[in-house]
Design a protein around this motif. Sequence first.
Motif: not given
Length: 496
Positions: A116-126, A138-149, A249-255
Motif C-alpha cells: 500500500v503506497p503511503a509515502p510522506s511528501e516532504e518538500s519546500r514550496k515553489v 513568471p516568478k516560479e522556479a523548480f523545487i526538489e519534488s519531481l511531481d511538482t516540477n 531528476v527527483d531531488g533536483s531543482p533544475h531541469a
Amino acid sequence: MKNKKQGNEDIPTQSQSLKELVNQLKHSKDFKEYQLKGKTNSVLFYFETLVDPKTLNKLILQSIKSHSFQTLEDMEETIPVEGTSITGDISTIRDKVMLGHVVIGLKGSDKEVLLVPAPSEESRKVSVPEIEFSVVGPKEAFIESLDTNINLVRKRLPLPQFTVKEMTVGKITKTRVAVLYIDGIANVENVNTVTQRLNNIEFDQINDSSYISQMLADNSHSPFPQILDTERPDRVTGSLVEGKVAIMVDGSPHALTCPTTIIEFFSATDDYLSPWPVASIFRLIRLFAVFFSVLSTPLYVAILTYHHEMIPDDLLSTIISSRADIPFPPIIEVIILELAIELLREAGARLPTKVGQTIGIVGGIVIGTAAVDAGLTSNVLLIVVAISALASFTTPIYQISNTIRLIRFPFLLGAQMWGLVGVSMVMVFFIGHLIKLTSIGRPFLAPLYPLRLRDLKDAFIRLPFNRQTKRPMQTRTNDPLRFNSKRAIERRDIDE
C-alpha cells in the motif's frame, strides 16, 4: 486504478525469504513491525520516516481494524488507497518498502503480501528563481519534488501530446528520472537517444541533474556544457515547444534541455519578454562582455610583452608610470590578480549569502588597493581585471560562466609564450573544438556551423516573433512550422 494481482508464473525464485528480509530491515531503528489483532490477524511493517502518518492511521489501520478479511484481495478492495498491489516478489517488496510503502500480510501466510503506497511528501514550496532571475515574467522556479516540477510544466502545456516517460537510474539511490517531450513535434531520434543513454547509465548514485548532464554529454572531457541546465519552468516550456527534450531528476531543482547550442547559453529569459530591439542590443552587449572577459587580460599580457608599438603614445606614458615600480613581468601580476578574484568568488559562493556579499565587496576593495599600494600590480591592470570580472557575470546561465573563467588561463599562457600569435592559436583551437562538439548528436555551434541563416533570427539578435515562423533546424523537429505567416497577416488585415 489498482494493479491486478501478479501471477505466480511471474514471481522469480527468491534467494531471500520475507522473514529474512524483515530481520535484515530490523537493524534500522525507524523500521516498525506490528501484529494487528482484531477481526483479521495481520502483520504490517514499514519505515516510519518514509510513511505519511495520516495515510497510515486514517486510511490503512482503520480499514484493517474495522473489517474482516479472508484474502489479500478483499483487503486490497477495502483499503481506500490507489496504487496497491499484491506480490510475492521479495525484490519488489524490498524496493517498495524503501519508497514509503506499507507491507501487509495475513498471519500464517508469507507467500504474498499487500503493498500500500503511503509515502510522506516532504518538500519546500515553489519559490522565485535565484540564479536565472528576471525583472519581468513568471516568478516560479523548480523545487526538489519531481511531481511538482512536472506539474509546473504541464500546466503551461495543456495538450495531450505532452508526454512524460519515467525511469529509475542509479543502482543504490534508484533515482526517478523523467524525460519530457511533445509528441509530434520532438524528433523521435532525439527522444530515443536521450532514453537510451539514460538506460545505459551504470552508476551507483544520482543525487542531482548535474550527474545526468555529465553522463549524457557527447564529450565528457570538454569544458563547455553540452546540455542546458535551467531552474525556470517557462524556459523548459519554450524548449519543448521548439522540439527539444527535457530531463528532470527527483531531488533536483533544475531541469536539463537538449539538444542545445552555444548561443542558448547567452540568451536570457528577459530577451523574450522585452521589445526585440532592446532584447537584441542587450544580447549583443552580453556576447561582447564574454569576449572581453576572456581576451582582455591575455591581450594586456601579449601587448605589454611583445607588441609595445600597438599602444598609443598618450596611453603608453600612463602604463609606463603605473608599472614603474612593479617588480614582476605582466604575466605574474595578471596571475596574482586573477587568482585573487577567483579566491573571492569561491569564498563568496561558499559562505552564507549576507557574509559572502560582504566578503566579495570588502575583500575586492581591500586586496585591490593593497596590491597597488604595495607595488605588486599596476592600477591599469586592476581596472582591466575588475571590468573583466564584471563582464563574466553577465552570462545568464551559470554553467557557461564557469567555462569562461576556465578558458581564460589557456589564453594567458598563449599570450605569454607567443604574444598575439599565441592568442590566435588558442582561439583557433577552441573554435575547432566547438566545431567538432555536438549535443546528443546535433551540432553545438549551430547556426554558425553549419551555417543556417533561418536560425540566425534568434541568435546574435532576436527578431520579432512574427518573423520566427519556423522552429530551429538544429532540433530536426517533425513539425517545423510554428504558425502560418500569410494567414496571420490576412487576419490582421481583416481586423484592421
